[in-house]
Design a protein around this motif. Structure first.
Motif, PDB file in Angstrom:
ATOM      1  N   ASN A 198       0.737  -1.294   0.044  1.00  0.00           N
ATOM      2  CA  ASN A 198       0.097  -0.015  -0.046  1.00  0.00           C
ATOM      3  C   ASN A 198       0.882   1.276   0.040  1.00  0.00           C
ATOM      4  N   GLU A 215       1.062   4.168  -2.634  1.00  0.00           N
ATOM      5  CA  GLU A 215       0.821   5.783  -2.287  1.00  0.00           C
ATOM      6  C   GLU A 215       1.767   6.622  -3.048  1.00  0.00           C
ATOM      7  N   GLU A 264       1.543   6.831  -6.551  1.00  0.00           N
ATOM      8  CA  GLU A 264       0.601   7.802  -6.725  1.00  0.00           C
ATOM      9  C   GLU A 264       1.243   9.258  -6.506  1.00  0.00           C
ATOM     10  N   ASP A 265       1.870   9.383  -5.426  1.00  0.00           N
ATOM     11  CA  ASP A 265       2.485  10.680  -5.261  1.00  0.00           C
ATOM     12  C   ASP A 265       3.557  11.359  -6.325  1.00  0.00           C
TER      13      ASP A 265
END
Ligand SMILES: Nc1ncnc2c1ncn2[C@@H]1O[C@H](COP(=O)(O)OP(=O)(O)OP(=O)(O)O)[C@@H](O)[C@H]1O
Ligand SMILES: [Mg+2]
Length: 225
Positions: free
Chosen positions: A215, A219, A222-223
């Motif tokens: 996860n 993240e 995605e950042d």
């Protein structure tokens, strides 16, 4: 799965504490009281007879036993049950084959007199007295077996010896009543189950950790996007 219908008992303690005297008395007592035949295994004698001596410590005037050969030899007998193991070492015997560990204790001045009669050299005498003072064998027993099966008994005089033998005999009679179908020679189911549970929990934790990590990675990706 093999089972034993008589318990195996270790009688241990510093040399001179009374292991052999207790073992011999216990065997006769049980024969007379309930007609069962226990076998007294004096391990030092067996090791010599069967040539399991690996080396000799000249300074301490003592023989070093090849424990692997000894255990191979004893395993079949222990699986049959009814063995009284008489030795100053207790930690090498598999837990699954041991039902009671009796550690004999003796006051130092009494032990000194008993060992002095054997003409031990000064180093050997001191080594044994230190072993008793520092409760080396009791600690080994506690480190190797669950607390419920380790008991400590005084062995300073004949009254104590007789009381101890009666207590152990009573314990054997209770064991026989409580285990009419014997006990397994394999790892106890409870132990195996709890081990499995522990393993399961560890796997679960690992899975959760992996999930968290992936996860976090997502993240992070995605950042970056
Ligand atoms: N509780 C006791 N009361 C009186 N004398 C005892 C007691 N226990 C042992 N003894 C005496 O002490 C001496 C040593 O006892 P024993 O041979 O049984 O000890 P041990 O622990 O088997 O020794 P080792 O480790 O050298 O084989 C013997 O003379 C024995 O009679
Ligand atoms: Mg002895």
């Amino acid at each position: 799965m093999s089972r034993r219908y008589l318990p195996n008992i270790i009688i241990t303690g510093t040399p001179g504490c009374g292991k052999s005297s207790h073992s011999q008395n216990l065997v006769s007592h049980i024969k007379e009281s309930i007609g069962k035949d226990l076998k007294h295994f004096n391990i030092s004698d067996i090791a010599k007879d069967q040539k399991f001596i690996e080396s000799y410590d000249a300074k301490l005037d003592t023989s070093i036993v090849d424990e692997d050969k000894l255990l191979d030899y004893l395993e079949v007998a222990l699986e049959k049950g009814g063995i009284i193991i008489d030795w100053h070492c207790c930690e090498i015997f598999p837990e699954r084959l041991i039902d009671l560990v009796v550690v004999l204790k003796v006051d130092n001045s009494i032990l000194y007199d008993r060992l002095k009669k054997r003409n031990y050299n000064d180093l050997k005498l001191q080594e044994n007295l230190d072993c008793e003072i520092m409760e080396i064998i009791l600690n080994e027993a506690r480190d190797s077996y669950i607390p419920e099966i380790v008991i400590e008994l005084n062995s300073n005089d004949i009254d104590e010896l007789e009381n101890n033998v009666e207590r152990i005999a009573l314990w054997i009679e209770n064991w026989l009543n409580d285990h009419k179908n014997g006990v397994t020679n394999e790892l106890q189911p409870a132990e195996s189950e709890s081990e499995l549970e522990r393993e399961g929990e560890e796997e679960e934790e690992e899975r959760e950790q992996d999930e968290e990590e992936s996860n976090e990675e997502m993240e992070h990706l995605e950042d970056l996007e």
